[in-house]
Scaffold this active site. Structure first.
Site, mmCIF file in Angstrom:
data_model
loop_
_atom_site.group_PDB
_atom_site.id
_atom_site.type_symbol
_atom_site.label_atom_id
_atom_site.label_comp_id
_atom_site.label_asym_id
_atom_site.label_seq_id
_atom_site.Cartn_x
_atom_site.Cartn_y
_atom_site.Cartn_z
ATOM 1 N N CYS A 111 -0.814 -37.924 19.287
ATOM 2 C CA CYS A 111 -1.330 -37.260 18.086
ATOM 3 C C CYS A 111 -1.958 -35.907 18.397
ATOM 4 C CB CYS A 111 -2.354 -38.153 17.393
ATOM 5 S SG CYS A 111 -1.710 -39.781 17.008
ATOM 6 N N HIS A 251 -7.093 -34.088 13.169
ATOM 7 C CA HIS A 251 -5.992 -35.059 13.080
ATOM 8 C C HIS A 251 -6.385 -36.131 12.067
ATOM 9 C CE1 HIS A 251 -3.154 -38.115 13.845
ATOM 10 N NE2 HIS A 251 -3.918 -38.847 14.627
ATOM 11 N N ASN A 281 -1.681 -41.717 8.655
ATOM 12 C CA ASN A 281 -1.724 -41.072 9.966
ATOM 13 C C ASN A 281 -0.299 -40.702 10.358
ATOM 14 O OD1 ASN A 281 -1.726 -40.615 12.759
ATOM 15 N ND2 ASN A 281 -3.335 -42.107 13.161
HETATM 16 O O1 UT7 Z 1 -3.768 -41.501 15.679
HETATM 17 C C1 UT7 Z 1 -4.600 -41.690 16.764
HETATM 18 C C2 UT7 Z 1 -4.676 -43.063 17.246
HETATM 19 N N1 UT7 Z 1 -5.004 -44.089 16.315
HETATM 20 C C3 UT7 Z 1 -6.217 -44.177 15.690
HETATM 21 O O2 UT7 Z 1 -7.011 -43.290 15.687
HETATM 22 C C4 UT7 Z 1 -6.570 -45.484 15.042
HETATM 23 C C5 UT7 Z 1 -7.998 -45.884 15.401
HETATM 24 N N2 UT7 Z 1 -8.376 -47.163 14.885
HETATM 25 C C6 UT7 Z 1 -8.548 -47.434 13.561
HETATM 26 O O3 UT7 Z 1 -8.303 -46.599 12.725
HETATM 27 C C7 UT7 Z 1 -9.099 -48.779 13.184
HETATM 28 O O4 UT7 Z 1 -9.503 -49.465 14.352
HETATM 29 C C8 UT7 Z 1 -8.127 -49.671 12.366
HETATM 30 C C9 UT7 Z 1 -7.912 -49.095 10.982
HETATM 31 C C10 UT7 Z 1 -6.798 -49.825 13.087
HETATM 32 C C11 UT7 Z 1 -8.735 -51.071 12.205
HETATM 33 O O5 UT7 Z 1 -10.021 -50.960 11.569
HETATM 34 P P1 UT7 Z 1 -11.302 -51.646 12.205
HETATM 35 O O6 UT7 Z 1 -12.398 -51.418 11.261
HETATM 36 O O7 UT7 Z 1 -11.459 -51.127 13.606
HETATM 37 O O8 UT7 Z 1 -10.897 -53.163 12.193
HETATM 38 P P2 UT7 Z 1 -10.764 -54.175 13.404
HETATM 39 O O9 UT7 Z 1 -9.581 -53.862 14.249
HETATM 40 O O10 UT7 Z 1 -12.102 -54.271 14.077
HETATM 41 O O11 UT7 Z 1 -10.478 -55.513 12.626
HETATM 42 C C12 UT7 Z 1 -11.440 -56.090 11.743
HETATM 43 C C13 UT7 Z 1 -10.773 -57.254 11.025
HETATM 44 C C14 UT7 Z 1 -10.009 -58.169 11.962
HETATM 45 O O12 UT7 Z 1 -10.164 -59.485 11.515
HETATM 46 P P3 UT7 Z 1 -11.216 -60.476 12.231
HETATM 47 O O13 UT7 Z 1 -10.796 -60.520 13.668
HETATM 48 O O14 UT7 Z 1 -12.554 -59.821 12.028
HETATM 49 O O15 UT7 Z 1 -11.010 -61.732 11.489
HETATM 50 C C15 UT7 Z 1 -8.579 -57.743 11.759
HETATM 51 O O16 UT7 Z 1 -7.664 -58.775 12.042
HETATM 52 O O17 UT7 Z 1 -9.816 -56.752 10.089
HETATM 53 C C16 UT7 Z 1 -8.568 -57.397 10.307
HETATM 54 N N3 UT7 Z 1 -7.505 -56.489 9.912
HETATM 55 C C17 UT7 Z 1 -7.048 -56.404 8.665
HETATM 56 N N4 UT7 Z 1 -7.398 -57.037 7.534
HETATM 57 C C18 UT7 Z 1 -6.745 -56.713 6.412
HETATM 58 C C19 UT7 Z 1 -6.831 -55.618 10.687
HETATM 59 N N5 UT7 Z 1 -5.923 -54.950 9.953
HETATM 60 C C20 UT7 Z 1 -6.043 -55.417 8.691
HETATM 61 C C21 UT7 Z 1 -5.377 -55.138 7.478
HETATM 62 N N6 UT7 Z 1 -5.773 -55.796 6.370
HETATM 63 N N7 UT7 Z 1 -4.411 -54.209 7.397
#
Ligand code: UT7
Length: 327
Positions: A111, A251, A281
């Protein structure tokens, strides 16, 4: 001789995938996606579209905006994490589509790729013998996103953005930049198979190793830190401060990452360009897409100081401070 951006362009697939569309096929909700990412919809390429076709359309728009023809381009640099195919490079396809006769190469820095490409293009102009460099960021991330992985599928979209860099006599140009990469993070975000380390086989396909895998929480944590540190280093090199930044164009990874970074840098929300709500993204395409929108609607005006900051797989990062030129 400094290099200034003299034209911008973008290209978006017509296909729109909304959060509500995703609710129907994944265990997710519009509310979760909006709260955690700021995204409401993203564009998805159809079967006839690819990274090269989107890149050609964005490149054509940028050339028209700069008022130059394909014969005026001295070099093409294509930043992409989703190349047209493993060989030859995407720039060969894009150059052919645009009718270019000049050299081209691809630049892979996730990215952060577009800002890397901009810095390289500007440096080659400053080295002396190029007048115009076309820099394109183009992605079809929908082709490498695992359709069953809700954490990545909701995040990524397809798009291309482009900028023409031109040797300029005036002060406008790239004032300072910072590039970096912490390779200890290679396992945090990537496509495990399909390269020399793990070539494609029936087994890699069966185990879904040609799809992207991401440790979202850890990428998030590192992203805010490196964006702030890199942007701070660039500002320091230019002898500038956050108060002198007219526009911050980060970004578009996640609205919460952008919000945290701009707050720590001390840049107001109304000076930060954000379009992640509509496009998600789009990796190397996100910064040139945001630049093309902000230039097209008149937000960016001559003399503005524009701070770019990108980060992603690698973990690679890049930032640059530009003085926006008259166009
Ligand atoms: O482009 C450059 C590289 N990429 C990035 O910059 C992405 C960076 N990361 C992020 O944007 C975030 O980490 C995400 C959007 C991918 C995830 O958000 P988060 O607030 O960090 O969530 P998490 O991974 O800590 O997950 C929290 C919960 C989990 O459930 P449990 O384990 O707490 O039960 C996930 O399984 O949210 C769950 N979850 C979802 N729930 C509903 C993950 N994806 C989803 C979803 N819908 N799409």
């Amino acid at each position: 001789m400094p290099a200034a951006i003299t034209g911008c362009g973008a290209s978006l697939p017509a296909g729109v995938l909304t959060n509500h569309d995703l609710e129907a096929v994944l265990e997710t909700s519009d509310r979760w996606i909006v709260e955690r990412t700021g995204i409401r919809e993203r564009r998805i390429a159809d079967d006839g579209e690819s990274s090269a076709s989107l890149g050609v359309a964005a490149g054509r728009a940028a050339l028209a905006d700069a008022g130059i023809g394909s014969g005026d381009v001295d070099l093409l640099v294509v930043a992409t994490a989703t190349p047209e195919q493993p060989l030859p490079h995407t720039g060969a396809f894009v150059g052919d589509g645009l009718g270019l006769g000049c050299g081209s190469f691809d630049l892979a820095a996730g990215c952060a790729g577009f800002v890397y490409a901009l810095v390289v293009g500007a440096a080659l102009i400053e080295a002396g013998n190029l007048a115009h460099v076309l820099v394109i960021g183009t992605e079809t991330l929908s082709r490498i996103v695992d359709p069953d992985d809700r954490a990545t599928r909701v995040l990524f979209g397809d798009a291309a953005g482009a900028a023409v860099l031109t040797a300029s006599e005036g002060p406008a140009g790239i004032l300072a930049w910072d590039l970096g990469c912490d390779g200890s993070g290679t396992g945090l975000l990537g496509v495990p198979a399909g390269g020399s380390r793990r070539p494609a086989s029936a087994e890699t396909v069966a185990s879904r190793q040609h799809f992207m895998r991401m440790s979202g929480r850890e990428v998030f944590r590192r992203a805010v830190t490196v964006m702030v540190e890199s942007a701070g280093a660039t500002l320091a090199r230019a002898g500038a401060t956050a108060e002198t930044v007219d526009w911050f164009v980060p970004h578009q990874a996640n609205a919460r990452i952008i919000e945290a970074a701009r707050q720590r840098l001390g840049i107001p929300a109304d000076r930060t360009v954000m379009n992640i709500e509509r496009f998600g993204n789009t990796s190397a395409a996100s910064i040139p897409l945001a630049l093309a929108e902000a230039a097209g609607d008149g937000r960016l005006t001559a003399g503005d100081r524009v701070l770019l900051a990108g980060f992603g797989a690698g973990m690679a990062w890049a930032s640059a401070l530009l003085e926006w030129g008259p166009r």
